[in-house]
Design an enzyme around this catalytic site. Structure first.
Site, PDB file in Angstrom:
ATOM      1  N   GLU A 143       1.430  -0.976   0.402  1.00 23.37           N
ATOM      2  CA  GLU A 143       0.303  -0.182  -0.381  1.00 23.37           C
ATOM      3  C   GLU A 143       1.202   1.318   0.452  1.00 23.37           C
ATOM      4  O   GLU A 143       2.389   0.991   0.487  1.00 23.37           O
ATOM      5  CB  GLU A 143      -0.682  -0.157   0.857  1.00 23.37           C
ATOM      6  CG  GLU A 143      -1.820   1.332   1.481  1.00 23.37           C
ATOM      7  CD  GLU A 143      -2.763   1.211   2.598  1.00 23.37           C
ATOM      8  OE1 GLU A 143      -3.466   1.711   2.770  1.00 23.37           O
ATOM      9  OE2 GLU A 143      -2.094   0.650   3.695  1.00 23.37           O
TER      10      GLU A 143
ATOM     11  N   LYS B  29      -9.224   1.132  -2.976  1.00 28.60           N
ATOM     12  CA  LYS B  29      -9.642   0.803  -1.305  1.00 28.60           C
ATOM     13  C   LYS B  29     -10.970   1.853  -0.784  1.00 28.60           C
ATOM     14  O   LYS B  29     -11.166   2.321  -0.509  1.00 28.60           O
ATOM     15  CB  LYS B  29      -8.868   1.512  -0.334  1.00 28.60           C
ATOM     16  CG  LYS B  29      -8.555   1.168   0.952  1.00 28.60           C
ATOM     17  CD  LYS B  29      -7.801   1.185   1.979  1.00 28.60           C
ATOM     18  CE  LYS B  29      -7.427   0.956   3.333  1.00 28.60           C
ATOM     19  NZ  LYS B  29      -6.525   1.242   4.252  1.00 28.60           N
TER      20      LYS B  29
ATOM     21  N   CYS C 188      -4.979  -3.442   3.006  1.00 32.13           N
ATOM     22  CA  CYS C 188      -4.597  -3.279   4.225  1.00 32.13           C
ATOM     23  C   CYS C 188      -5.779  -3.401   4.858  1.00 32.13           C
ATOM     24  O   CYS C 188      -6.372  -4.286   5.679  1.00 32.13           O
ATOM     25  CB  CYS C 188      -4.471  -1.231   4.322  1.00 32.13           C
ATOM     26  SG  CYS C 188      -3.209  -1.172   6.111  1.00 32.13           S
TER      27      CYS C 188
END
Length: 283
Positions: free
Chosen positions: A43, A115, A156
């Site tokens: 990330e 995300k 993440c």
């Protein structure tokens, strides 16, 4: 092709986009030299910058982003799949995306993923994060057919939302990805159990490249980039926070084998939650 090599790149991204692109290239070339045909970066590959104004000053559109351009060029030159775990991308509406990018061996973009789950938390010792103050969350899960496997994309904090990866597994994903910049505090507590849990409950490989160490912007990330098989076994791991290349050979046939042994994807049932309130007992 049933068996092939994959790699997770552990980085310590700085506040300099140029230095990070150079570090990314070096690690990708290292992974390809070891035989990896799929290479994933962590990330925020492009930069870890806490200051919003400094971040916005270096933002580019996806078509002009140096990380995206370098990833496409490396994929084409080396003939491998390059997965930028994520990098900050300027959206056309003026907002910012925490975006993963996937390129095939011809350098053609196969998919992008923004995300979904924003890291808005208040941890011990005063550590606090508000990702939603900078980034616009995505709204769609992404599963991609690669020549050698079907892959689901995550980033993440998504790892804490098992419904995302369950949906990808039900769509046929045999590899789940969770590139990360986990804080040291949360990583020490939860990183390994979350990675192994997502693999076990979905009968899928998990590949998670991570940021590691003390960064220029003051944050500290956990590292421990990891590759887990569908039975929950750790195939390869960087057992530290230093920059590294983690490589493992995986046999994609292990995914349907695990799912046939424990067919929980098929055995799941719909249900309702009944809340039963117990009246207080007078003392």
């Amino acid at each position: 092709m049933s068996s092939f090599k994959v790699a997770a790149l552990q980085m310590r991204s700085t506040t300099s986009l140029e230095r990070n692109v150079a570090a990314f290239e070096e690690l990708v070339r290292n992974a390809a030299a070891q035989g990896a045909i799929y290479v994933q970066s962590p990330e925020m590959t492009g930069a870890l910058v806490r200051d919003k104004e400094s971040l916005r000053a270096m933002l580019r559109s996806e078509a002009e982003d140096p990380v995206a351009l370098k990833a496409a060029a490396l994929a084409r030159e080396l003939g491998i799949v390059v997965h930028v775990g994520s990098t900050a991308i300027a959206r056309p509406d003026g907002k910012v995306a925490n975006r993963g990018l996937l390129y095939d061996g011809a350098g053609v973009k196969l998919a992008s993923y923004d995300k979904i789950h924003m890291f808005d938390v208040d941890l011990d010792n005063g550590e606090s994060w508000r990702e939603s103050a900078t980034y616009q969350p995505g709204t769609r899960a992404v599963v991609v057919d690669l020549p050698f496997a079907r892959l689901g994309m995550g980033v993440c904090y998504d790892v804490r939302f098992p419904q995302l990866f369950r949906a990808q597994a039900l769509a046929g994903a045999q590899i789940l990805t969770m590139p990360a910049a986990f804080t040291r505090q949360t990583g020490e507590a939860h990183w390994h159990v979350l990675q192994r849990a997502r693999a076990i409950e979905n009968g899928a490989f998990v590949i998670s490249a991570a940021q590691g160490g003390l960064h220029e912007d003051g944050r500290e990330t956990y590292g421990h980039s990891i590759i887990v098989d569908p039975w929950g076994r750790v195939l390869a791991e960087a057992d530290h926070a230093e920059p590294a290349v983690v490589v493992a050979e995986i046999d994609i046939a292990a995914s349907p084998q695990a799912r046939s042994k424990v067919p929980n994807l098929k055995n799941a049932r719909e249900f309702e939650v009944e809340l039963i309130r117990v009246p207080e007992i007078a003392s």
